[in-house]
Write an enzyme that holds these catalytic residues in place. Structure first.
Site, PDB file in Angstrom:
ATOM      1  N   ASP A   1       0.938  -1.319  -0.005  1.00  0.00           N
ATOM      2  CA  ASP A   1       0.041  -0.016  -0.084  1.00  0.00           C
ATOM      3  C   ASP A   1       0.950   1.220  -0.012  1.00  0.00           C
ATOM      4  O   ASP A   1       1.971   1.581   0.828  1.00  0.00           O
ATOM      5  CB  ASP A   1      -0.820  -0.137   1.343  1.00  0.00           C
ATOM      6  CG  ASP A   1      -1.961   1.170   1.341  1.00  0.00           C
ATOM      7  OD1 ASP A   1      -2.979   0.959   0.579  1.00  0.00           O
ATOM      8  OD2 ASP A   1      -1.488   2.321   1.766  1.00  0.00           O
ATOM      9  N   ILE A   2       0.575   2.186  -0.734  1.00  0.00           N
ATOM     10  CA  ILE A   2       1.405   3.379  -0.966  1.00  0.00           C
ATOM     11  C   ILE A   2       1.257   4.440   0.360  1.00  0.00           C
ATOM     12  O   ILE A   2      -0.185   4.543   0.788  1.00  0.00           O
ATOM     13  CB  ILE A   2       0.940   4.390  -2.426  1.00  0.00           C
ATOM     14  CG1 ILE A   2       1.148   3.340  -3.425  1.00  0.00           C
ATOM     15  CG2 ILE A   2       1.820   5.544  -2.217  1.00  0.00           C
ATOM     16  CD1 ILE A   2       0.645   4.133  -4.699  1.00  0.00           C
TER      17      ILE A   2
ATOM     18  N   ASN B   1      -2.329  13.184  -3.144  1.00  0.00           N
ATOM     19  CA  ASN B   1      -3.458  13.620  -3.918  1.00  0.00           C
ATOM     20  C   ASN B   1      -3.830  15.015  -3.646  1.00  0.00           C
ATOM     21  O   ASN B   1      -4.147  15.809  -4.466  1.00  0.00           O
ATOM     22  CB  ASN B   1      -4.435  12.647  -3.945  1.00  0.00           C
ATOM     23  CG  ASN B   1      -4.714  11.695  -4.935  1.00  0.00           C
ATOM     24  OD1 ASN B   1      -3.996  11.649  -5.924  1.00  0.00           O
ATOM     25  ND2 ASN B   1      -5.324  10.395  -4.657  1.00  0.00           N
TER      26      ASN B   1
ATOM     27  N   HIS C   1      -5.089  15.231  -8.255  1.00  0.00           N
ATOM     28  CA  HIS C   1      -5.046  13.880  -8.649  1.00  0.00           C
ATOM     29  C   HIS C   1      -4.531  13.287  -9.804  1.00  0.00           C
ATOM     30  O   HIS C   1      -4.146  12.305 -10.128  1.00  0.00           O
ATOM     31  CB  HIS C   1      -6.735  13.596  -8.741  1.00  0.00           C
ATOM     32  CG  HIS C   1      -7.642  13.609  -7.600  1.00  0.00           C
ATOM     33  ND1 HIS C   1      -7.444  12.342  -6.742  1.00  0.00           N
ATOM     34  CD2 HIS C   1      -8.356  14.693  -7.007  1.00  0.00           C
ATOM     35  CE1 HIS C   1      -8.163  12.795  -5.727  1.00  0.00           C
ATOM     36  NE2 HIS C   1      -8.659  13.922  -5.873  1.00  0.00           N
TER      37      HIS C   1
ATOM     38  N   ASP D   1      -2.164  10.015 -10.179  1.00  0.00           N
ATOM     39  CA  ASP D   1      -2.323   9.006 -11.117  1.00  0.00           C
ATOM     40  C   ASP D   1      -0.719   8.607 -11.588  1.00  0.00           C
ATOM     41  O   ASP D   1      -0.430   7.419 -12.029  1.00  0.00           O
ATOM     42  CB  ASP D   1      -3.302   9.473 -12.151  1.00  0.00           C
ATOM     43  CG  ASP D   1      -4.703   9.396 -11.980  1.00  0.00           C
ATOM     44  OD1 ASP D   1      -4.876   8.705 -11.039  1.00  0.00           O
ATOM     45  OD2 ASP D   1      -5.285   9.886 -12.885  1.00  0.00           O
TER      46      ASP D   1
ATOM     47  N   GLU E   1      -4.925   2.723  -3.789  1.00  0.00           N
ATOM     48  CA  GLU E   1      -3.703   2.405  -3.846  1.00  0.00           C
ATOM     49  C   GLU E   1      -2.862   1.202  -3.304  1.00  0.00           C
ATOM     50  O   GLU E   1      -1.809   1.340  -3.004  1.00  0.00           O
ATOM     51  CB  GLU E   1      -3.228   4.019  -2.880  1.00  0.00           C
ATOM     52  CG  GLU E   1      -3.244   3.737  -1.338  1.00  0.00           C
ATOM     53  CD  GLU E   1      -4.750   4.387  -1.379  1.00  0.00           C
ATOM     54  OE1 GLU E   1      -4.696   4.617   0.067  1.00  0.00           O
ATOM     55  OE2 GLU E   1      -5.418   4.372  -2.010  1.00  0.00           O
TER      56      GLU E   1
ATOM     57  N   ARG F   1      13.694  -5.100  -3.851  1.00  0.00           N
ATOM     58  CA  ARG F   1      13.708  -4.362  -5.276  1.00  0.00           C
ATOM     59  C   ARG F   1      12.689  -3.394  -5.712  1.00  0.00           C
ATOM     60  O   ARG F   1      12.930  -2.230  -5.954  1.00  0.00           O
ATOM     61  CB  ARG F   1      13.775  -5.619  -6.372  1.00  0.00           C
ATOM     62  CG  ARG F   1      15.145  -6.468  -6.320  1.00  0.00           C
ATOM     63  CD  ARG F   1      15.154  -7.167  -7.758  1.00  0.00           C
ATOM     64  NE  ARG F   1      13.989  -8.065  -8.079  1.00  0.00           N
ATOM     65  CZ  ARG F   1      13.932  -9.309  -7.617  1.00  0.00           C
ATOM     66  NH1 ARG F   1      14.917  -9.813  -6.753  1.00  0.00           N
ATOM     67  NH2 ARG F   1      13.046 -10.042  -7.983  1.00  0.00           N
TER      68      ARG F   1
END
Length: 360
Positions: free
Chosen positions: A235-236, A243, A248, A252, A278, A297
């Site tokens: 999850d970011i 955002n 937005h 993206d 996300e 990585r």
């Protein structure tokens, strides 16, 4: 029209409805003009007049058929005009001149025209009706005219020459329009295959990130035979803040960059998907060490990613939760997802930008 024919013969495009009709009309006009010269030399004035009238009718169709909604009307007019001209020629000259062949040839031609013209509803109805009318008129007239004395009589051998010409023209019509029909069908089939492939991709892949979507990854997962894998839920971190701060559109771009980093970090056999919003889910084939190497990585690539807005550098980090197939009885998919999601939550709670492999 010429460009359209070149493209269809190259197999790159079908013809527009109006162009297809104009090809037929122009071909018929050429034949009628040659016949008109023949009839003029023979002194058969009524057929000269009929041929010129039919030529003008076809040329009018060429001009008016630019409106595709009129194609059915003009196809009908040209078809029945051709049938009338050939049957009248049989009455005036006799059956041995071969004009009745045009009635036979026009049947596959009209099927081609009706079935490939987009603006015709229920083409089968018209094709069958026109064919029945043509066949009935031709057979009835043959029973009346065949063997009788023609209105115009010419020296022996004249019928052979004109019949030979009519046979050649009819063979050419069948060859040309059958070839066009096959080529257009082939193009339509290729277009249908491409459309199906696009629909399949739209159904299985996320449009923004080009990764598999949730439905697709679950479908693949359920049919998976291998059991040597780990599940990574990522999850970011603080995506809402990205955002709100940068907009937005920039959000993206972050999603696309994260997706690219994940795809690059995973091996070809691994699965990478956008789980929702996300959140991302990976199925990587290998043990826990391999899964941790993949996460490492991804984190490294995110650090190297050039993300910015108006000169401001955007730092993107992710939190991960990992579950192992070997630790879950029967490899229950829902349990593997719950484990990875639970560990992801623990990572968020403990400060984010980390990876959790245990429920503690």
């Amino acid at each position: 029209m010429v460009k359209g024919l070149i493209l269809i013969f190259k197999g790159k495009s079908g013809m527009a409805d109006g162009v297809r009709f104009r090809v037929l009309a122009v071909c018929l006009v050429c034949v009628y003009l040659i016949q008109t010269v023949m009839f003029a030399v023979m002194g058969c004035i009524p057929l000269v007049g009929v041929n010129l009238a039919v030529c003008l009718l076809n040329l009018a169709g060429v001009y008016r058929s630019r409106d595709c909604r009129r194609c059915l009307g003009w196809i009908s007019v040209v078809y029945f005009a051709a049938c009338f001209q050939s049957l009248l020629s049989c009455v005036l000259l006799g059956w041995t001149y071969g004009f009745s062949l045009y009635n036979i040839v026009m049947i596959p031609v009209v099927f081609y025209m009706l079935y490939l013209t987009e603006h015709i509803n229920n083409p089968k109805k018209y094709a069958l009706l026109y064919t029945l009318v043509n066949c009935a008129a031709t057979l009835v007239l043959r029973s009346i005219v065949y063997g009788g004395t023609p209105v115009y009589y010419y020296p022996v051998g004249t019928d052979f020459k004109i019949s030979f010409f009519n046979n050649v023209v009819c063979f050419l019509f069948v060859i040309v329009f059958s070839t066009l029909f096959i080529l257009e069908l082939a193009v339509s089939r290729e277009e249908l295959v491409e459309q199906n492939e696009k629909l399949v991709r739209l159904a299985n892949y996320d449009e923004l990130t080009q990764l598999r979507n949730r439905r697709s990854i679950l479908s693949e997962w359920k049919s998976m035979k291998r059991t040597d894998y780990c599940v990574i839920m990522g999850d970011i971190d603080d995506f809402k803040k990205i955002n709100d701060t940068y907009g937005h559109e920039q959000g993206d771009e972050v999603l696309k960059t994260v997706a690219a980093c994940m795809a690059d970090a995973a091996e070809d056999d691994d699965y990478v998907s956008r789980w929702g919003g996300e959140e991302f889910l990976l199925i990587v084939f290998g043990d826990l060490n391999y899964a941790l190497n993949v996460v490492e990585r991804i984190q490294k690539k995110l650090k190297q990613a050039a993300l910015g807005d108006g000169g401001s550098q955007i730092t993107v980090t992710m939190t991960f939760g990992v579950s192992q197939r070997s630790t879950v009885a029967d490899g229950n998919i829902d349990e593997l997802i719950r484990q990875a999601d639970r560990r992801l939550y623990l990572g968020k709670r403990d400060g984010k930008n980390c990876v959790k492999i245990k429920d503690e």
